[in-house]
Design a protein around this motif. Structure first.
Motif, short mmCIF file in Angstrom:
data_model
loop_
_atom_site.label_atom_id
_atom_site.label_comp_id
_atom_site.label_asym_id
_atom_site.label_seq_id
_atom_site.Cartn_x
_atom_site.Cartn_y
_atom_site.Cartn_z
N LEU A 189 0.86 -1.19 0.00
CA LEU A 189 0.00 0.00 0.00
C LEU A 189 0.88 1.22 0.00
O LEU A 189 1.79 1.35 0.82
N LYS A 190 0.60 2.12 -0.92
CA LYS A 190 1.34 3.38 -0.95
C LYS A 190 0.40 4.45 -0.40
O LYS A 190 -0.63 4.76 -1.01
N PHE A 191 0.73 4.96 0.78
CA PHE A 191 -0.07 6.04 1.37
C PHE A 191 0.42 7.36 0.81
O PHE A 191 1.59 7.72 0.99
N ASN A 192 -0.45 8.05 0.12
CA ASN A 192 -0.13 9.39 -0.39
C ASN A 192 -0.87 10.38 0.51
O ASN A 192 -2.10 10.45 0.50
N ILE A 193 -0.10 11.06 1.33
CA ILE A 193 -0.71 11.81 2.44
C ILE A 193 -0.65 13.32 2.20
O ILE A 193 0.43 13.87 1.97
N TRP A 194 -1.80 13.94 2.27
CA TRP A 194 -1.88 15.39 2.22
C TRP A 194 -2.10 15.92 3.62
O TRP A 194 -3.15 15.69 4.22
N ASP A 195 -1.10 16.60 4.13
CA ASP A 195 -1.14 17.19 5.47
C ASP A 195 -1.58 18.65 5.29
O ASP A 195 -0.81 19.47 4.80
N THR A 196 -2.81 18.94 5.66
CA THR A 196 -3.34 20.29 5.41
C THR A 196 -2.95 21.26 6.52
O THR A 196 -2.52 20.84 7.61
N ALA A 197 -3.10 22.53 6.24
CA ALA A 197 -2.80 23.59 7.22
C ALA A 197 -4.07 23.89 8.00
O ALA A 197 -5.13 24.09 7.42
N GLY A 198 -3.95 23.91 9.33
CA GLY A 198 -5.14 24.12 10.16
C GLY A 198 -5.55 25.57 10.34
O GLY A 198 -6.67 25.86 10.74
N GLN A 199 -4.64 26.49 10.05
CA GLN A 199 -4.99 27.90 10.24
C GLN A 199 -6.19 28.26 9.37
O GLN A 199 -6.29 27.85 8.21
N GLU A 200 -7.10 29.05 9.98
CA GLU A 200 -8.38 29.37 9.37
C GLU A 200 -8.23 29.91 7.94
O GLU A 200 -9.02 29.58 7.05
N LYS A 201 -7.20 30.71 7.72
CA LYS A 201 -7.05 31.33 6.39
C LYS A 201 -6.86 30.30 5.27
O LYS A 201 -7.03 30.62 4.10
N TYR A 202 -6.49 29.07 5.63
CA TYR A 202 -6.29 28.04 4.62
C TYR A 202 -7.49 27.10 4.47
O TYR A 202 -7.46 26.18 3.66
N HIS A 203 -8.52 27.34 5.29
CA HIS A 203 -9.62 26.38 5.37
C HIS A 203 -10.19 25.99 3.99
O HIS A 203 -10.42 24.82 3.71
N SER A 204 -10.39 27.01 3.16
CA SER A 204 -11.05 26.74 1.88
C SER A 204 -10.22 25.87 0.94
O SER A 204 -10.74 25.27 0.01
N LEU A 205 -8.92 25.77 1.20
CA LEU A 205 -8.05 24.93 0.35
C LEU A 205 -8.28 23.44 0.59
O LEU A 205 -8.03 22.62 -0.30
#
Ligand code: GTP
Ligand code: MG
Length: 170
Positions: free
Chosen positions: A55-71
């Motif tokens: 299994l290849k885990f392709n992980i997207w670690d998002t930014a928690g700061q509110e200004k990035y929420h919509s991304l």
């Protein structure tokens, strides 16, 4: 050698709960006590052998700061799994998961596997969310629940294996 099966995993949750730290621990087995806030999102991958598969885990670690929420939507839109992380010492970070879940239900893939990580389990003396409450919430939405600590390793490999098992039951 079998061909790796790609799994896209998105990591969501409030800033500072330890998303990047959980991912770093899983990928490189390192803990950084001075981890800095993620800008936008970061991508990493790791292959694991699981039963008869790679299994290849392709992980997207998002930014928690509110200004990035919509991304975040760009990353969870076609994800196989989402790990929603809260900090066990911060009640608000747990309450905030409900909003993330509603958003996933509204805009995410219908069959996305959801896992909840109650992170910073090493700080259990300052626990602000009982594991029973967290487990009850996870059960109510059909999510995996694990207490994790990026600092001590607790639950990190397990939560990824739980996800793999839910996607590929034995
Ligand atoms: P954003 O990128 O802003 O969304 O934050 P994040 O969720 O990625 O948090 P990050 O991983 O950067 O961690 C924030 C702080 O918490 C850092 O100081 C980490 O070292 C610390 N931290 C993360 N996980 C743990 C943990 O399991 N235990 C303890 N004690 N500290 C942790
Ligand atoms: Mg981060």
């Amino acid at each position: 050698m079998s061909i790796p099966t790609n799994l896209k995993v998105v990591v969501l949750g409030e800033s500072g709960v330890g998303k990047s730290s959980v991912v770093l621990r899983f990928i490189t087995n390192v803990f950084n006590p001075t981890s800095e806030a993620t800008l936008g999102a970061s991508f990493v991958g790791k292959a694991l052998s699981f039963n008869d598969k790679i299994l290849k885990f392709n992980i997207w670690d998002t930014a928690g700061q509110e200004k990035y929420h919509s991304l975040a939507k760009m990353y969870y839109r076609d994800a196989d799994a989402a790990i929603m992380v809260y900090d066990i010492t911060k009640r608000d970070s747990f309450n905030g998961l409900k909003k993330w879940y509603e958003e996933l239900k509204e805009n995410g893939p219908r069959d996305i596997v959801v896992a909840i990580a109650g992170n910073k389990e090493d700080l259990v003396e300052n626990e602000a969310v009982s594991p029973q409450d967290a487990k009850a919430y996870a059960d109510s939405i059909g999510a995996i629940f694990r207490k994790t600590s990026a600092k001590t390793c607790t639950g990190i490999d397990q939560i990824f294996k739980d996800i793999a098992l839910k996607i590929f039951p034995e």
